[in-house]
Design an enzyme around this catalytic site. Structure first.
Site, PDB file in Angstrom:
ATOM      1  N   ALA A 282      16.769  81.153  66.396  1.00 37.71           N
ATOM      2  CA  ALA A 282      18.184  81.459  66.171  1.00 37.71           C
ATOM      3  C   ALA A 282      18.728  80.513  65.107  1.00 37.71           C
ATOM      4  CB  ALA A 282      18.956  81.283  67.465  1.00 37.71           C
ATOM      5  N   LYS A 283      19.616  81.042  64.260  1.00 31.58           N
ATOM      6  CA  LYS A 283      20.178  80.206  63.207  1.00 31.58           C
ATOM      7  C   LYS A 283      20.919  79.003  63.777  1.00 31.58           C
ATOM      8  CE  LYS A 283      20.615  83.128  59.154  1.00 31.58           C
ATOM      9  NZ  LYS A 283      21.456  83.915  58.277  1.00 31.58           N
ATOM     10  N   ARG A 284      21.435  79.175  65.014  1.00 30.18           N
ATOM     11  CA  ARG A 284      22.221  78.066  65.564  1.00 30.18           C
ATOM     12  C   ARG A 284      21.339  76.910  66.045  1.00 30.18           C
ATOM     13  NH1 ARG A 284      22.479  82.433  68.503  1.00 30.18           N
ATOM     14  NH2 ARG A 284      21.425  82.438  70.498  1.00 30.18           N
TER      15      ARG A 284
END
Ligand code: GLU
Length: 318
Positions: A249-251
């Site tokens: 996930a980008k986060r």
């Protein structure tokens, strides 16, 4: 006398969305996309896909360029910025309207809003039931101030392509959501339309991207046909999963390229780890993308997602 025409030169592209920093999965896909073009002595175009204004972060626009340069991936043309290319998308949409291949749809706003960003598997909504399909393009004038989207009329039948990595694929867009959104009135094009217009106008011959975009490909092929353009070759790179087997996930900061940079990771180490994950070597080398141009082999790319191991050996002295 017989004349042989040589194939058009290869043109590939890197198309990051500036919605968060690039991570390991992007690095692997971009490395493969870059090598696919460079190994064919082709050109590489950079495009920033910033149409999803609610999710775009200004700093991510510049950090994507920094991340790519840090990896050693260069480009010959661009960056093209989608938010500055509105006129091209409007032209294409006008052509679709004139051919009655799109109709104005007043169904839920949530559907309409989702269209600006590249869909990933979890966003593929239910099949559109066709509630507004009885309208023609000119019916838009009678809608006044009501917000609406332009939906593309999906013709019956499945769409096939020869994937550069996955082999022959065939999917029926009617079963992937049916008539899909290509633009929002007054607000601009959807991802599906913008990506086709840009790739076609830039002469892209090979679209190499993550396997999560497989469901977009038959839709995009339909748009190429509707607009009278020849589709490029498509290649979908199996995804990268985290050590827990879940999608990156980008986060998650720990797998971001910016984090590696800050930690002093040698990008040549990372390229070595990625090259090994692609099956081009069993050794862990310290290398640059250019070192792999002559050894690039799409046939060796494993079909399964690459599960990153926690001991990926990115840290420590080279
Ligand atoms: N910008 C899209 C993404 O980052 C990629 C779209 C494409 O390659 O067609 O998910």
């Amino acid at each position: 006398m017989t004349t042989f025409s040589s194939p058009p030169p290869a043109v590939g592209r890197l198309a990051p969305s500036p919605t968060g920093g690039l991570h390991l999965g992007h690095a692997r896909t971009f490395l493969i996309a870059w090598l696919s073009a460079r190994s064919a002595r082709g050109r590489v175009i950079l495009r920033i896909e910033d149409l999803d204004s609610a999710r775009v972060r200004d700093d991510a626009r510049t950090s994507a360029l920094v991340d790519l340069r840090w990896l050693g991936l260069d480009w010959d043309e661009g960056p093209y910025i989608q938010s500055e290319r509105r006129a091209f998308y409007d032209d294409a949409l006008d052509r679709l309207k004139a051919a009655e291949l799109v109709y104005p749809c007043t169904c839920t706003r949530a559907d309409v809003e989702r269209a600006a960003s590249a869909p990933h598997p979890e966003d593929e909504g239910p099949t559109y039931p066709g509630a507004c399909a009885g309208r023609c393009a000119a019916d838009a004038q009678a809608l006044g101030d009501r917000p609406f989207a332009w939906r593309f009329r999906v013709p019956p039948g499945s769409v096939a392509w020869d994937d550069l990595f996955l082999g022959r694929r065939e999917l029926d867009p009617a079963r992937l959501g049916g008539d899909f959104i290509v633009g929002r009135n007054g607000l601009g094009p959807s991802y599906q339309l913008a990506v086709v217009v840009d790739d076609a106008l830039n002469g892209v011959t090979q679209v190499v991207r993550g396997a999560d975009l497989v469901p977009s490909t038959p839709r995009q092929i339909l748009l190429y046909r509707a607009l009278g353009w020849t589709p490029p070759r498509f290649g979908h790179v199996p995804l990268v999963l985290g050590p827990d087997g879940r999608r990156l996930a980008k986060r998650d900061g720990s797998i971001k390229l910016a984090t590696f940079r800050e930690q002093g990771v040698d990008p040549r180490r990372l390229i070595g780890v990625l090259a090994r994950s692609c099956g081009w070597t069993s050794a862990l080398t310290t290398s640059s993308p250019a070192d792999w141009i002559d050894r690039y082999n799409p046939d060796l790319l494993p079909d399964d997602p690459w599960v990153m191991s926690p001991d990926a050996k990115l840290h420590g002295p080279s």
